[in-house]
Scaffold this active site. Structure first.
Site, PDB file in Angstrom:
ATOM      1  N   HIS A  78     -68.445 -46.704 -21.361  1.00 32.10           N
ATOM      2  CA  HIS A  78     -67.593 -47.467 -20.549  1.00 32.10           C
ATOM      3  C   HIS A  78     -66.317 -47.701 -21.133  1.00 32.10           C
ATOM      4  O   HIS A  78     -65.998 -47.287 -22.039  1.00 32.10           O
ATOM      5  CB  HIS A  78     -68.277 -48.757 -20.144  1.00 32.10           C
ATOM      6  CG  HIS A  78     -68.707 -49.675 -21.586  1.00 32.10           C
ATOM      7  ND1 HIS A  78     -67.795 -50.342 -21.909  1.00 32.10           N
ATOM      8  CD2 HIS A  78     -69.921 -50.015 -22.158  1.00 32.10           C
ATOM      9  CE1 HIS A  78     -68.221 -51.069 -23.252  1.00 32.10           C
ATOM     10  NE2 HIS A  78     -69.458 -50.788 -23.220  1.00 32.10           N
ATOM     11  N   CYS A 113     -72.450 -49.640 -27.611  1.00 32.28           N
ATOM     12  CA  CYS A 113     -71.924 -48.370 -26.640  1.00 32.28           C
ATOM     13  C   CYS A 113     -70.866 -47.596 -27.162  1.00 32.28           C
ATOM     14  O   CYS A 113     -70.490 -47.927 -28.282  1.00 32.28           O
ATOM     15  CB  CYS A 113     -71.755 -49.126 -25.407  1.00 32.28           C
ATOM     16  SG  CYS A 113     -72.912 -50.178 -24.644  1.00 32.28           S
TER      17      CYS A 113
END
Length: 472
Positions: free
Chosen positions: A153, A161
């Site tokens: 992202h 992430c």
């Protein structure tokens, strides 16, 4: 022949539109068709690069991630049918350590082979845009590994992430969207601890994750020698690559990650090329070890890494567990996107330990072959609904999650969005980000409002609105 790309695009659009119908008609699920951020065109400069490399805008793509180098690579299939590297993106932030994700809350970014379908693309991410890595896959589940909502992202902020800048994820998202429009049902994500080179294997030879990394290297080698997306399957709690039925087999192969492998083979030309490459690599590794290549230091107390191009732009910035090139020119280079003021770079630790010299590289496990090119569920509508529900639940619970939960990382309190802001209305106008190659990209810590610079790309972006209108 001229009708084939159009036919593939229409079929892809029909599949995506059908998934929305199956999933329902609420505003979140329909947002895939109308979200402005998700419809940004691929920058003209990148479209021109594809043309120079004999690629089509809507040809299949493949993504590779490397923690130690803090790089994300986008590969595209050219008109001869092989994959070529289109562009490398420095990763702004990744979490954890080198090694696979094991359990929910361990802050680890996953490693392995994953499949990204349209249902995993999140146009309403709290972190600009995102796609779900698909962790845990069948291999991870067979080992009892847990975790959820592990994303690639924007926002340069990570807790489990891989975080890019908003401008970078806008470009990567657009490339994935166009590949889906071209008929690709899912693109493969290969996540590695480092580039699978003899030098890195020699350096990390005593790491306890080495058996797992050798298995990943096998899949890497399949891709390197064929320049084709390796077919990925799972059995006996291991990866299997490019498996095909035995000659005269009466039925197709059936794999179960926790069960015994079925009788299969690997095409001889592929198996021979992979074997020769690995033999050459093992000789180089042994030679490097014999010459005294130092074992990688254990740098405890550091959470993840950051590419040096970003670290060089932040006061007291550190690359953490990522490699540093020590290039004096980096400070003069423009950052590939906006670095938000709340970015939290990895901090260096005083506890630098050298692992003891022990054994050389262990034997490489037997090759195998997993299928990840296709989605693990055939019900695209179910996947889309689950993806949007997960994204919505995640955004609503961001402020109440325990610190150890692996989700898209929360923003600082001042930047947290409310649940209403997470659900844009038809009249809302989300901030658009220019491509990372445009002149509007800034390395300043501020987050200015920016719009797409330049005209439409050389090739039509075929936005979701236009695609869906034919099926409403």
């Amino acid at each position: 022949m001229t009708r084939t790309p159009l036919l593939r695009a229409l079929l892809a659009s029909a599949a995506i539109a059908t998934s929305v119908v199956l999933a329902g008609c609420n505003s979140d699920q329909m947002s895939l068709a109308s979200n402005a951020k998700a419809n940004q065109p691929v920058p003209p400069k990148l479209v021109a690069a594809m043309q120079d490399k004999n690629m089509d805008l809507q040809s299949p793509m493949l993504v590779r991630l490397f923690k130690q180098e803090a790089e994300l690579e986008v590969w595209k299939q050219d008109r001869s049918g092989v994959f070529q590297l289109l562009k490398s993106y420095p990763i702004c932030r990744w979490s954890g350590d080198l090694g696979p994700k094991i359990r929910e809350g361990d802050r680890q970014a996953p490693e392995g082979f994953y499949s990204i379908s349209p249902a995993q693309m999140n146009p309403q991410s709290s972190y600009y845009l995102s796609f779900n890595t698909g962790y845990p896959n069948a291999f991870d589940k067979s080992l009892g590994r847990t975790g959820s909502q592990l994303m690639v992202h924007g926002d340069c902020s990570s807790r489990g992430c891989y975080a890019m800048t908003d401008e970078q994820i806008a470009e990567i998202y657009a490339l994935g969207r166009e590949s889906f429009f071209g008929g690709q049902r899912a693109f493969q994500l290969q996540a590695y601890p480092f580039k699978m080179t003899p030098a890195n294997f020699a350096k990390h030879r005593n790491n306890p994750n080495m058996p797992f990394w050798k298995m990943l290297k096998e899949g890497n080698d399949h891709f390197e020698v064929t320049k084709q997306e390796p077919k990925v399957d799972f059995c006996e709690q291991k990866y299997v690559f490019d498996a095909v039925p035995l000659p005269n087999a009466g039925r197709p192969l059936q794999f179960n990650a926790s069960a015994k492998c079925p009788a299969y083979t690997v095409p001889a030309e592929v198996a021979d090329a992979v074997r020769k490459k690995d033999q050459k690599d093992q000789i180089q590794i042994a030679d490097l070890v014999a010459k005294g290549t130092p074992v990688a230091r254990l740098r405890t107390g550091i959470d993840g890494g950051m590419n040096q191009i970003f670290a060089s732009k932040i006061p007291e910035g550190s690359t953490g567990l990522s490699e540093s090139t020590d290039s004096p020119t980096l400070a003069m280079e423009r950052a590939p996107g906006t670095i938000p003021p709340h970015v939290n770079p990895p901090r260096p630790s005083d506890n630098l330990l050298r692992a003891p010299e022990t054994t050389a590289v262990a034997a490489t496990p037997a090759p195998a072959s997993p299928r990840i090119a296709s989605a693990s569920k055939d019900d695209i509508g179910g996947l889309l609904a689950a993806s949007n529900r997960a994204a919505s639940n995640h955004k609503g619970a961001a402020s109440s999650q325990p610190a150890s939960r692996h989700t898209e990382p929360p923003r600082p309190q001042a930047a947290v969005r409310t649940s209403n802001e997470a659900r844009p209305t038809a009249s809302s106008k989300p901030t658009l980000k220019p491509g990372v190659d445009t002149d509007t990209t800034s390395s300043a810590p501020a987050r200015p409002t920016a719009t797409i610079s330049g005209a439409a790309p050389v090739v039509s972006s075929n936005n979701f609105d236009g695609r869906f209108s034919a099926f409403r």
